[in-house]
Design a protein around this motif. Structure first.
Motif, PDB file in Angstrom:
ATOM      1  N   ARG A  12      58.254 106.813  77.800  1.00  0.00           N
ATOM      2  CA  ARG A  12      59.446 107.650  77.730  1.00  0.00           C
ATOM      3  C   ARG A  12      59.124 109.076  77.321  1.00  0.00           C
ATOM      4  O   ARG A  12      59.524 109.998  78.014  1.00  0.00           O
ATOM      5  N   PRO A  13      58.415 109.310  76.217  1.00  0.00           N
ATOM      6  CA  PRO A  13      58.085 110.695  75.874  1.00  0.00           C
ATOM      7  C   PRO A  13      57.200 111.354  76.937  1.00  0.00           C
ATOM      8  O   PRO A  13      57.378 112.530  77.241  1.00  0.00           O
ATOM      9  N   LEU A  14      56.276 110.597  77.515  1.00  0.00           N
ATOM     10  CA  LEU A  14      55.426 111.161  78.553  1.00  0.00           C
ATOM     11  C   LEU A  14      56.230 111.496  79.802  1.00  0.00           C
ATOM     12  O   LEU A  14      55.995 112.526  80.441  1.00  0.00           O
ATOM     13  N   PHE A  19      58.703 115.581  83.153  1.00  0.00           N
ATOM     14  CA  PHE A  19      59.896 116.155  83.769  1.00  0.00           C
ATOM     15  C   PHE A  19      60.094 117.600  83.340  1.00  0.00           C
ATOM     16  O   PHE A  19      60.266 118.484  84.170  1.00  0.00           O
ATOM     17  N   HIS A  20      60.053 117.843  82.040  1.00  0.00           N
ATOM     18  CA  HIS A  20      60.306 119.195  81.538  1.00  0.00           C
ATOM     19  C   HIS A  20      59.215 120.176  81.948  1.00  0.00           C
ATOM     20  O   HIS A  20      59.495 121.346  82.185  1.00  0.00           O
ATOM     21  N   SER A  26      59.311 125.132  84.713  1.00  0.00           N
ATOM     22  CA  SER A  26      58.435 125.419  85.852  1.00  0.00           C
ATOM     23  C   SER A  26      58.080 126.897  85.958  1.00  0.00           C
ATOM     24  O   SER A  26      56.953 127.235  86.317  1.00  0.00           O
ATOM     25  N   ALA A  27      59.001 127.778  85.627  1.00  0.00           N
ATOM     26  CA  ALA A  27      58.699 129.217  85.700  1.00  0.00           C
ATOM     27  C   ALA A  27      57.614 129.594  84.696  1.00  0.00           C
ATOM     28  O   ALA A  27      56.695 130.358  85.017  1.00  0.00           O
ATOM     29  N   HIS A  28      57.694 129.030  83.489  1.00  0.00           N
ATOM     30  CA  HIS A  28      56.689 129.314  82.470  1.00  0.00           C
ATOM     31  C   HIS A  28      55.346 128.677  82.837  1.00  0.00           C
ATOM     32  O   HIS A  28      54.286 129.276  82.620  1.00  0.00           O
ATOM     33  N   CYS A  58      58.831 126.700  75.566  1.00  0.00           N
ATOM     34  CA  CYS A  58      59.799 126.096  76.481  1.00  0.00           C
ATOM     35  C   CYS A  58      59.736 124.573  76.393  1.00  0.00           C
ATOM     36  O   CYS A  58      60.770 123.913  76.318  1.00  0.00           O
ATOM     37  N   LEU A  59      58.524 124.015  76.383  1.00  0.00           N
ATOM     38  CA  LEU A  59      58.382 122.559  76.286  1.00  0.00           C
ATOM     39  C   LEU A  59      58.908 122.034  74.959  1.00  0.00           C
ATOM     40  O   LEU A  59      59.605 121.016  74.926  1.00  0.00           O
TER      41      LEU A  59
END
Length: 66
Positions: A12-14, A19-20, A26-28, A58-59
């Motif tokens: 789940r955390p992975l 996903f994030h 994605s821009a970062h 961001c993450l």
């Protein structure tokens, strides 16, 4: 009711991180990747420090961690 397995709780955390890192940030991630690509032949300490810091923040924000 069975308790969640170690595999389920680990994924789940992975999965959220995956996903994030590809959707939410994605821009970062792209900015950091471009910096790495531009400097990989002449690597120096902290060459992409700012880009990595933005991506990491961001993450952390997306994952709900400070």
């Amino acid at each position: 009711m069975n308790p969640p397995s170690a595999t389920t709780t680990t994924q789940r955390p992975l999965a959220r991180l995956a996903f994030h890192s590809t959707a939410t940030c994605s821009a970062h991630a792209t900015g950091y990747g471009k910096c790495i690509l531009a400097t990989y032949t002449d690597v120096s300490k902290d060459a992409c420090k700012e880009e990595f810091a933005r991506f990491a923040k961001c993450l952390r924000d997306a994952m709900g961690r400070k």
